[in-house]
Design a protein around this motif. Structure first.
Motif, PDB file in Angstrom:
ATOM      1  N   GLN A  68       0.849  -1.179   0.000  1.00  0.00           N
ATOM      2  CA  GLN A  68       0.000   0.000   0.000  1.00  0.00           C
ATOM      3  C   GLN A  68       0.889   1.235   0.000  1.00  0.00           C
ATOM      4  N   ASP A  69       0.271   2.390  -0.241  1.00  0.00           N
ATOM      5  CA  ASP A  69       1.066   3.611  -0.354  1.00  0.00           C
ATOM      6  C   ASP A  69       1.765   3.943   0.956  1.00  0.00           C
ATOM      7  N   THR A  70       1.017   4.046   2.029  1.00  0.00           N
ATOM      8  CA  THR A  70       1.605   4.384   3.325  1.00  0.00           C
ATOM      9  C   THR A  70       1.034   3.469   4.406  1.00  0.00           C
ATOM     10  N   VAL A  71       1.865   3.242   5.400  1.00  0.00           N
ATOM     11  CA  VAL A  71       1.443   2.460   6.554  1.00  0.00           C
ATOM     12  C   VAL A  71       2.060   3.099   7.799  1.00  0.00           C
ATOM     13  N   GLU A  72       1.285   3.158   8.850  1.00  0.00           N
ATOM     14  CA  GLU A  72       1.764   3.719  10.107  1.00  0.00           C
ATOM     15  C   GLU A  72       2.342   2.599  10.966  1.00  0.00           C
ATOM     16  N   ILE A  73       3.588   2.775  11.425  1.00  0.00           N
ATOM     17  CA  ILE A  73       4.285   1.777  12.239  1.00  0.00           C
ATOM     18  C   ILE A  73       4.584   2.374  13.615  1.00  0.00           C
ATOM     19  N   SER A  74       4.179   1.650  14.658  1.00  0.00           N
ATOM     20  CA  SER A  74       4.449   2.060  16.035  1.00  0.00           C
ATOM     21  C   SER A  74       5.479   1.107  16.641  1.00  0.00           C
ATOM     22  N   VAL A  75       6.512   1.674  17.243  1.00  0.00           N
ATOM     23  CA  VAL A  75       7.575   0.882  17.869  1.00  0.00           C
ATOM     24  C   VAL A  75       7.639   1.262  19.347  1.00  0.00           C
ATOM     25  N   SER A  76       7.550   0.260  20.232  1.00  0.00           N
ATOM     26  CA  SER A  76       7.515   0.552  21.673  1.00  0.00           C
ATOM     27  C   SER A  76       8.297  -0.487  22.451  1.00  0.00           C
ATOM     28  N   PHE A  77       8.734  -0.061  23.628  1.00  0.00           N
ATOM     29  CA  PHE A  77       9.449  -0.939  24.551  1.00  0.00           C
ATOM     30  C   PHE A  77       9.317  -0.339  25.940  1.00  0.00           C
ATOM     31  N   ILE A  78       9.063  -1.181  26.943  1.00  0.00           N
ATOM     32  CA  ILE A  78       8.839  -0.687  28.305  1.00  0.00           C
ATOM     33  C   ILE A  78      10.038   0.130  28.779  1.00  0.00           C
ATOM     34  N   GLY A  79       9.760   1.335  29.297  1.00  0.00           N
ATOM     35  CA  GLY A  79      10.807   2.217  29.781  1.00  0.00           C
ATOM     36  C   GLY A  79      11.337   3.171  28.726  1.00  0.00           C
ATOM     37  N   TYR A  80      10.768   3.105  27.498  1.00  0.00           N
ATOM     38  CA  TYR A  80      11.215   3.965  26.406  1.00  0.00           C
ATOM     39  C   TYR A  80      10.026   4.704  25.814  1.00  0.00           C
ATOM     40  N   ASN A  81      10.308   5.878  25.246  1.00  0.00           N
ATOM     41  CA  ASN A  81       9.272   6.619  24.548  1.00  0.00           C
ATOM     42  C   ASN A  81       8.967   5.925  23.227  1.00  0.00           C
ATOM     43  N   PRO A  82       7.707   5.654  22.929  1.00  0.00           N
ATOM     44  CA  PRO A  82       7.367   4.996  21.668  1.00  0.00           C
ATOM     45  C   PRO A  82       7.644   5.910  20.477  1.00  0.00           C
ATOM     46  N   GLU A  83       7.869   5.288  19.333  1.00  0.00           N
ATOM     47  CA  GLU A  83       8.122   6.039  18.107  1.00  0.00           C
ATOM     48  C   GLU A  83       7.102   5.607  17.055  1.00  0.00           C
ATOM     49  N   ILE A  84       6.534   6.578  16.355  1.00  0.00           N
ATOM     50  CA  ILE A  84       5.543   6.304  15.310  1.00  0.00           C
ATOM     51  C   ILE A  84       6.036   6.911  14.000  1.00  0.00           C
ATOM     52  N   GLN A  85       6.072   6.084  12.958  1.00  0.00           N
ATOM     53  CA  GLN A  85       6.517   6.549  11.643  1.00  0.00           C
ATOM     54  C   GLN A  85       5.509   6.146  10.572  1.00  0.00           C
ATOM     55  N   LYS A  86       5.357   7.033   9.570  1.00  0.00           N
ATOM     56  CA  LYS A  86       4.599   6.681   8.377  1.00  0.00           C
ATOM     57  C   LYS A  86       5.581   6.275   7.285  1.00  0.00           C
ATOM     58  N   ILE A  87       5.333   5.094   6.709  1.00  0.00           N
ATOM     59  CA  ILE A  87       6.284   4.515   5.766  1.00  0.00           C
ATOM     60  C   ILE A  87       5.588   4.265   4.425  1.00  0.00           C
ATOM     61  N   PHE A  88       6.249   4.639   3.321  1.00  0.00           N
ATOM     62  CA  PHE A  88       5.760   4.322   1.985  1.00  0.00           C
ATOM     63  C   PHE A  88       6.139   2.878   1.681  1.00  0.00           C
ATOM     64  N   LEU A  89       5.145   2.022   1.656  1.00  0.00           N
ATOM     65  CA  LEU A  89       5.388   0.588   1.536  1.00  0.00           C
ATOM     66  C   LEU A  89       5.110   0.135   0.106  1.00  0.00           C
ATOM     67  N   THR A  90       5.977   0.555  -0.807  1.00  0.00           N
ATOM     68  CA  THR A  90       5.851   0.146  -2.201  1.00  0.00           C
ATOM     69  C   THR A  90       6.903  -0.885  -2.581  1.00  0.00           C
ATOM     70  N   GLU A  91       7.786  -1.183  -1.631  1.00  0.00           N
ATOM     71  CA  GLU A  91       8.825  -2.191  -1.831  1.00  0.00           C
ATOM     72  C   GLU A  91       9.342  -2.627  -0.468  1.00  0.00           C
ATOM     73  N   ASN A  92      10.184  -3.652  -0.437  1.00  0.00           N
ATOM     74  CA  ASN A  92      10.786  -4.079   0.821  1.00  0.00           C
ATOM     75  C   ASN A  92      11.631  -2.955   1.399  1.00  0.00           C
ATOM     76  N   LYS A  93      11.518  -2.769   2.719  1.00  0.00           N
ATOM     77  CA  LYS A  93      12.229  -1.675   3.376  1.00  0.00           C
ATOM     78  C   LYS A  93      13.097  -2.223   4.515  1.00  0.00           C
ATOM     79  N   VAL A  94      14.293  -1.647   4.655  1.00  0.00           N
ATOM     80  CA  VAL A  94      15.150  -1.906   5.815  1.00  0.00           C
ATOM     81  C   VAL A  94      15.199  -0.632   6.637  1.00  0.00           C
ATOM     82  N   ILE A  95      14.624  -0.682   7.844  1.00  0.00           N
ATOM     83  CA  ILE A  95      14.536   0.521   8.695  1.00  0.00           C
ATOM     84  C   ILE A  95      14.998   0.140  10.103  1.00  0.00           C
ATOM     85  N   ASN A  96      15.937   0.893  10.637  1.00  0.00           N
ATOM     86  CA  ASN A  96      16.416   0.699  12.001  1.00  0.00           C
ATOM     87  C   ASN A  96      15.823   1.797  12.888  1.00  0.00           C
ATOM     88  N   PHE A  97      15.177   1.386  13.966  1.00  0.00           N
ATOM     89  CA  PHE A  97      14.545   2.329  14.880  1.00  0.00           C
ATOM     90  C   PHE A  97      15.428   2.516  16.116  1.00  0.00           C
TER      91      PHE A  97
END
Length: 783
Positions: A68-97
């Motif tokens: 799909q064009d965009t997808v919202e990804i939420s990354v969380s871990f106890i004791g850390y501030n969560p991070e939310i990113q919008k990603i253009f998912l038109t191909e395989n992606k390598v993303i380090n948070f």
């Protein structure tokens, strides 16, 4: 022809089902923004699609989603501030948070169904930051003692760092440090564990219902991961407490590419305790020390390859020196004990594709125990010398290769194999008698070293069916060779989870486990007079079957979590020393000293209520359990309570953050008494015509006793209250922390063991207690 067509249709449908033409994969790592340390078990979730995964033991994740064009990804871990990113998912992606450490999670609601929670049962995790707040003896944070406050886990004797999980003994726990097994994990007679929390990144304990990738033990798995080292900047700290002093240092070698970690800890005997002993024992010298050294190096070769080198070494040394003043003649004696672990490992992580992750581990681990006694009598005519040495231990050399295959967002495969060479030393003694320089006698007696080969394979299938049901169906196969014996085992594992709604779920599991090593222990105190021996045709591999069921509920926007688990475990092929047998009669083969084919049962109910968010955090844990053992030649073949059978066990842990810099904590534990055995009588009868009074030692007295049924009596109940406080301050150079801890605040005299004395023509029962109220203090500074 019709059958061939049908098979072809099935194959086409199958591959179409798993086809990825309309899907793309997001893969990468989740790490700490300040240090670069990978976060294990972080949650990566697409809320609109209600799909998510967790990072593996190396911080890696792979999430496949519909294109799909965009997808919202939420990354969380106890004791850390969560991070939310919008990603253009038109191909395989390598993303380090990279997540920032903080407390903003108090203001973020993470729904129960938004986290891809594990379907493993009895999986306990305590964040290292929270672990450091729990008050302990000597103000020395200890992860083993922290887990003892959880349901289903007991300590054995007071103050001990041993783990007795769901009716099992300490040798039935698989203790892993960076994927490598360790065999003895205590210092100071069991009162301090070998794990220096400064060097630990993550730790978890699984109470029996563990997946197929774990094996070789019956009761539990403790998976400890050392820190990798700061990839961003150099950091260090030092700590001095009532028990130990320790330092920690980590730094990048090449920023964001390679780093190292080093930590050392030592006992303060020479500084604090030895001068006091010299005053109290003027003609006797007592020396004791222990140390731990942890080190790690990691290097990113490229985006798909990374190597690690892990190292641990820890030893205990205990010495007694007796001078000629005590003997009244020119005689001297020295008695020494030494025991400890050595571990080294090289690991290679490789990402073959966005969906395939592998890890190759080559490791060596060693445990040894050595006792030595020497006696010297020097006169003008001659020098007489006697030496007795006893040593035992185990060495392992292993190679392990594992794969994670993220087939789809709902299907994941874990598989692997390992090969281990065990070298057992079941106990060898050497005695030497010399006059001047002439050897009069030199004997080596004991058991020959034994080589055993072990090879295992495992396969796990983690499958999600809809948004409600997940399962992990696995199989572990083990091949074990020792002398001319060959044992093969197949161990099925089934772990299921059903989500009834976003805040309520149930789990059920069945696991079969086998253990190809045995531990012979001759002491109820956790001193290492322990001998590791292989399974043989006489002492066959131990086996366990465990069934478990649990209910899990979160309330108040997931601020409070509630769980109830029940289990039933059946143990077989257990071993124990024959009654009256010593671990050292080295002239006798170890297989002749033991009772075999023992069995046991354990069942219970465990309750856990925990609060993980807010200024006040902590948990309440309660366990009801019953555990027994049965051997044909012990207790007339009748079942008897296990020596650490405790029917009721309760723990309350509270932490309260008064301000940004001040935190107070408290723990209260209660447990019904452990079982023990008393004699009904003895013969011959002691002649007390002279009014003699003395002590009776159940084990070593030469009289013959008539005993009651084994473990038919109960000690008094056990309970104590511990309090602690942390005072933290930011200075120009770093962070200073004072920790004050008070163990056993109301000075409860808990029973350590019972003994009898003969006084005024009758035997009287007495209680020996060990720990009174003990205040402690520690100081640490982080640069």
């Amino acid at each position: 022809m019709k059958i061939k067509n049908l098979i072809l249709i099935i194959v086409i449908v199958f591959f179409s089902f798993f086809a990825n033409s309309q899907n793309h994969t997001i893969s990468g790592y989740v790490s700490d923004n300040e240090t670069g340390e990978y976060l294990i078990g972080a949650n990566i979730y697409a809320p609109q699609l209600q799909k998510g995964v967790q990072t593996n033991s190396y911080g890696f994740f792979s999430l496949t989603l519909p294109a799909q064009d965009t997808v919202e990804i939420s990354v969380s871990f106890i004791g850390y501030n969560p991070e939310i990113q919008k990603i253009f998912l038109t191909e395989n992606k390598v993303i380090n948070f990279e997540l920032l450490s903080g407390i903003l999670i108090n203001n973020v609601v993470i729904n129960a169904n938004s986290i891809d929670r594990s379907n493993e049962m009895g999986n306990l995790e305590i964040p290292i930051k929270q672990l450091n707040l729990i008050p302990t003896i000597g103000a020395e944070s200890d992860l083993m003692k922290a887990f003892q406050l959880m349901p289903g886990v007991q300590s054995g004797n007071e103050g001990s760092s041993g783990l007795y999980v769901r009716g099992g003994s300490p040798d039935q726990n698989l203790i892993l440090l960076d994927d490598v097994p360790l065999y003895y994990v205590n210092h100071l007679g069991g009162f301090v564990s070998i794990f220096n929390t400064e060097a630990i990144n993550d730790v978890s304990l699984i109470k029996g219902s563990f997946p197929a990738r774990y094996g070789g033990r019956l009761s539990s798995v403790m998976d400890v991961r050392m820190k990798d080292g700061n990839m961003k900047k150099m950091s260090s700290n030092f700590t001095i407490s009532s028990v130990t002093s320790k330092i920690y240092l980590d730094a990048p070698i090449i920023k964001d590419k390679s780093s190292f970690m080093f930590s050392a800890r030592g006992f303060l005997w020479g500084v604090v305790y030895q001068p006091l002993m010299r005053v109290l024992l003027q003609d006797m010298s007592v020396g004791y020390n222990f140390y731990d050294i942890n080190a790690k190096y990691n290097h990113k070769i490229n985006k798909n390859n990374r190597i690690y080198f892990s190292f641990y070494n820890g030893d205990d040394n205990l010495q007694f020196k007796i001078s000629d003043k005590i003997f009244g003649s020119p005689e001297k004696a020295l008695y020494s004990l030494k025991w400890g672990n050595l571990m080294t490992a090289i690991r290679w992580n490789k990402v073959f594709s966005p969906k395939v992750f592998s890890n190759l581990t080559f490791a060596y681990t060693r445990y040894r125990y050595v006792s030595d006694f020497s006696y010297t009598n020097k006169t003008e005519q001659e020098t007489e010398y006697i030496n007795y040495n006893y040593n035992t231990g185990i060495n392992d050399l292993s190679l392990k290769y594992e794969f994670d295959y993220f087939v789809r967002d709902f299907y994941k495969i874990k598989t692997g194999t390992d090969f281990t060479i065990h070298s057992f030393n079941p106990g060898i003694s050497n005695s030497v008698y010399k006059i001047n320089d002439t050897i009069k006698d030199n004997k080596n007696v004991g058991n020959k070293p034994i080589i055993a080969l072990e090879n295992t394979y495992y396969l796990e299938n983690e499958l999600k069916i809809g948004n409600k049901f997940t399962t992990n169906i696995g199989l572990r196969m083990s091949n074990y060779f020792v002398d001319k014996d060959y044992f093969v085992s197949f161990e099925p594992r089934i772990l299921n989870r059903l989500s009834l709604n976003k805040n309520l779920s149930v789990k059920a599991s069945y696991t079969k486990t086998k253990q190809n090593v045995h531990l012979l222990t001759s002491s109820t105190v956790s001193m290492p007079v322990d001998i590791w021996v292989p399974a043989t045709s006489i002492a066959k591999p131990s086996q366990a079957h465990q069934f478990a069921f649990g209910i899990y509920k979160s309330i108040y926007n997931n601020k409070i979590e509630f769980s109830v688990e029940t289990y039933y475990k059946k143990l077989s092929n257990l071993i124990a020393y024959k009654e009256g047998i010593s671990y050292q009669g080295a002239s006798q083969n170890w297989e002749d000293k033991i009772e075999t084919a023992g069995n046991g049962t354990s069942y219970g109910v465990e309750l856990l209520i925990q609060k993980k968010q807010g200024k006040t955090t902590g948990w309440f844990a309660y366990t009801y359990s019953k555990t027994d053992r049965q051997f044909d030649n012990i207790n007339n073949g009748n079942r008897y309570p296990f020596k650490y059978d405790r029917k009721h066990d309760l723990s309350l842990v509270l932490n309260y953050k008064i301000s940004k810099n001040i935190n107070i904590s408290g723990t209260w534990v209660f447990g019904t008494g452990y079982p023990f055995t008393l004699p009904r009588g003895k013969y011959p009868i002691i002649n007390d015509s002279d009014g003699w009074e003395g002590s009776l030692d159940f084990v070593y007295n030469d009289d013959v006793y008539i005993w009651e049924d084994r473990n038919s009596r109960r000690m008094r109940s056990f309970h104590h209250l511990d309090l602690g406080a942390n005072f933290e301050k930011q200075t120009k150079r770093g962070i200073r922390t004072w920790t004050i801890s008070i163990y056993n605040v109301y000075n409860r005299q808990n029973p350590y063991y019972y003994y009898m004395r003969y006084e005024k023509r009758e035997w009287k029962l007495y209680q020996q207690s060990l720990f009174p109220i003990i205040p402690s203090i520690s100081y640490s500074f982080k640069f």
